[in-house]
Write a protein that holds these residues in place. Structure first.
Motif, short mmCIF file in Angstrom:
data_model
loop_
_atom_site.label_atom_id
_atom_site.label_comp_id
_atom_site.label_asym_id
_atom_site.label_seq_id
_atom_site.Cartn_x
_atom_site.Cartn_y
_atom_site.Cartn_z
N GLU A 27 4.13 1.32 -8.04
CA GLU A 27 5.52 0.92 -8.25
C GLU A 27 6.26 0.76 -6.93
OE1 GLU A 27 8.74 -0.21 -10.57
OE2 GLU A 27 6.73 0.35 -11.30
N LEU A 28 5.98 1.63 -5.97
CA LEU A 28 6.72 1.62 -4.71
C LEU A 28 5.99 0.88 -3.60
CD1 LEU A 28 8.13 5.26 -4.67
CD2 LEU A 28 9.20 3.17 -5.52
N GLY A 29 4.79 0.40 -3.88
CA GLY A 29 4.05 -0.37 -2.88
C GLY A 29 3.56 0.48 -1.72
N VAL A 30 3.13 1.71 -1.99
CA VAL A 30 2.61 2.59 -0.94
C VAL A 30 1.21 3.05 -1.35
CG1 VAL A 30 4.91 3.38 -0.28
CG2 VAL A 30 3.63 4.66 -2.01
N SER A 31 0.53 3.76 -0.43
CA SER A 31 -0.80 4.27 -0.75
C SER A 31 -0.67 5.49 -1.66
CB SER A 31 -1.53 4.66 0.54
OG SER A 31 -0.90 5.80 1.13
N ILE A 32 -1.75 5.79 -2.39
CA ILE A 32 -1.73 6.95 -3.27
C ILE A 32 -1.60 8.24 -2.46
CG2 ILE A 32 -4.25 7.16 -3.35
CD1 ILE A 32 -3.91 7.95 -6.33
N ARG A 33 -2.12 8.21 -1.24
CA ARG A 33 -1.99 9.37 -0.35
C ARG A 33 -0.53 9.61 -0.01
NH1 ARG A 33 -5.49 10.13 5.22
NH2 ARG A 33 -4.77 12.23 5.74
N THR A 34 0.21 8.53 0.25
CA THR A 34 1.65 8.66 0.53
C THR A 34 2.39 9.17 -0.69
OG1 THR A 34 1.58 6.89 2.18
CG2 THR A 34 3.72 7.37 1.20
N ALA A 35 1.99 8.72 -1.87
CA ALA A 35 2.64 9.19 -3.10
C ALA A 35 2.45 10.70 -3.27
CB ALA A 35 2.09 8.44 -4.31
N TYR A 36 1.22 11.18 -3.05
CA TYR A 36 0.97 12.63 -3.14
C TYR A 36 1.83 13.39 -2.13
CZ TYR A 36 -3.08 12.26 -6.28
OH TYR A 36 -3.91 12.05 -7.36
N ARG A 37 1.93 12.87 -0.93
CA ARG A 37 2.71 13.53 0.11
C ARG A 37 4.19 13.58 -0.25
NH1 ARG A 37 0.55 11.09 4.14
NH2 ARG A 37 2.07 9.40 4.32
N ASP A 38 4.71 12.47 -0.81
CA ASP A 38 6.12 12.44 -1.21
C ASP A 38 6.39 13.42 -2.34
OD1 ASP A 38 6.64 10.55 0.68
OD2 ASP A 38 6.66 8.84 -0.70
N LEU A 39 5.47 13.52 -3.29
CA LEU A 39 5.65 14.47 -4.39
C LEU A 39 5.67 15.91 -3.88
CD1 LEU A 39 3.25 12.69 -6.90
CD2 LEU A 39 5.68 13.16 -7.34
N ALA A 40 4.80 16.21 -2.90
CA ALA A 40 4.79 17.56 -2.32
C ALA A 40 6.09 17.85 -1.59
CB ALA A 40 3.60 17.69 -1.37
#
Length: 325
Positions: A27-40
Motif C-alpha cells: 500500500e505504501l510502496g516500501v519493502s516488507i522489511r521497512t514495513a516491519y521496522r515501521d510497525l516496531a
C-alpha cells in the motif's frame, strides 16, 4: 525514518483493521522489511499495535484505539482535488499526498461511511491517455505545478510546429489542463495568454520573478474559449464526398468528431447501394487526403478538384508500388 510514513501506517491500521506486513508494504510502496521496522517503531512509541499470528493473521490496533492525528498538510489538501485521479496525481508529483490524504479521510469517517467510501473507490478507475499511443513524457510537469501554486515565472525552451521550431520563452503560469491524456500549460507571455503542450517543453527552470494572476481569471472559461478558437482555426475549407454505408460506419474510428457530425447533418441522396453525399470540414489538402484514404474504397472525393487529384495521385503511387512487378 519518515514520520509521515509512520502516520500512514497508523492510519492504515485504523481504517482497514487487521493487515499483513506485506499488505502495508504494498500500500505504501516500501519493502516488507521497512514495513516491519515501521510497525516496531510504532510499538516503541506506545501505539497499541499487536500481531495476530497464524493463517489470516496480521497487525492491528487494540480495539477502541483511534488517533486524532488526522490534520491535513497543505500539500495533502491540494491533493484532494485529485483523490479520484491517481494517474494525473502521479503526473503532478502528488501521488504520496493523495495516498496520505485518502488515509486521513478514511480514518476520520465513521465505520459505515468508511466502508461505503471503500466500495465507491473500488468501482471507478481513470485512464486518461488515448488508445494506440504511448503516454507522453512530461518531466517538467511537477516544476509547472510549483510555478502555478507559487506564482513564479518559468524560463522554458519549447519545440513548436512552425519555424523556428525551438524557441525560448518566459512564462507566467496560470494553470494546467489535462486533455485526452495530454497536459497543457496556460501561461501569460509578453504577447498575451497562450497555451503550451507540456510534452513539447525541452527545458525549464524556475525564475526569480513573481507575478499575480489577473483577478477574475477563469481557467475553465479560458480553456473553453481556446478550444472554440482552435476549431475555428483548424478547419480552413470544406470538401464534398460520397460515402458507402460501411464507410459511414467506419467514420468515428478514422476521423475527428466534427467530420462525423458534418456527415450526419449534411448527408443526402442515398442511392440504391446506400451511398450518400456530404460536405465535411478539412484542415488542408494533405491532411484530408491522409484521413480519407483510411476509408479506402468506401469514400470518393467529389470536390474540390485539388483534393480529388491528390487522392488519385496517392492511389496511383500505391498501385505502382504494389502492382505486378
Amino acid at each position: 525514518m519518515s514520520a509521515g510514513r509512520l502516520l500512514s501506517v497508523l492510519l492504515l491500521l485504523q481504517s482497514r483493521g487487521r493487515m499483513s506486513a506485506r499488505g502495508i508494504a504494498d500500500e505504501l510502496g516500501v519493502s516488507i522489511r521497512t514495513a516491519y521496522r515501521d510497525l516496531a517503531r510504532l510499538q516503541d512509541a506506545g501505539v497499541p499495535v499487536y500481531a495476530e499470528p497464524g493463517r489470516g493473521g496480521g497487525y492491528q490496533l487494540v480495539d477502541g484505539y483511534r488517533t486524532r492525528l488526522t490534520g491535513m498538510s497543505e500539500g495533502e489538501a491540494r491533493a484532494l482535488f485529485f483523490a479520484g485521479l491517481p494517474g494525473p496525481a502521479a503526473d503532478l508529483g502528488l501521488a504520496a499526498e493523495v495516498t496520505a490524504a485518502r488515509l486521513k479521510l478514511l480514518a476520520a469517517l465513521p465505520t459505515g461511511a468508511r466502508e461505503e467510501a471503500a466500495r465507491t473507490a473500488a468501482v471507478f478507475h481513470v485512464d486518461a491517455p488515448g488508445w494506440y499511443r504511448e503516454p507522453e513524457q512530461t518531466p517538467y510537469l511537477p516544476l509547472f505545478v510549483d510555478a502555478v501554486l507559487t506564482r513564479c515565472a518559468v524560463d522554458v525552451r519549447y519545440r513548436r510546429w512552425r519555424a523556428p521550431q525551438e524557441v525560448d520563452r518566459r512564462l507566467r503560469p496560470y494553470g494546467l489542463v489535462l486533455k485526452s491524456g495530454s497536459w497543457y500549460l496556460v501561461a501569460a507571455t509578453e504577447r498575451g495568454i497562450a497555451t503550451y503542450k507540456v510534452a513539447q517543453v525541452l527545458d525549464a527552470a524556475l525564475g526569480d520573478e513573481r507575478f499575480d494572476r489577473p483577478e477574475g481569471f477563469d481557467l475553465g472559461a479560458y480553456w473553453t474559449s481556446y478550444l472554440d478558437d482552435f476549431q475555428a482555426r483548424r478547419y480552413t475549407g470544406t470538401a464534398t464526398v460520397r460515402l458507402s454505408p460501411r464507410g459511414r460506419r467506419r467514420l468515428p474510428d478514422n476521423v475527428a468528431p466534427e467530420v462525423v457530425r458534418a456527415v450526419d447533418s449534411t448527408a443526402t441522396g442515398a442511392d440504391e447501394g446506400g451511398w450518400v453525399e456530404a460536405v465535411i470540414p478539412i484542415e488542408s489538402t494533405g491532411h484530408a487526403c491522409g484521413e480519407l484514404l483510411r476509408l479506402g474504397v468506401d469514400v470518393e472525393v467529389v470536390a474540390p478538384a485539388e483534393l480529388r487529384r491528390a487522392m488519385a495521385a496517392t492511389v496511383d503511387v500505391l498501385a505502382r508500388t504494389y502492382g505486378p512487378g
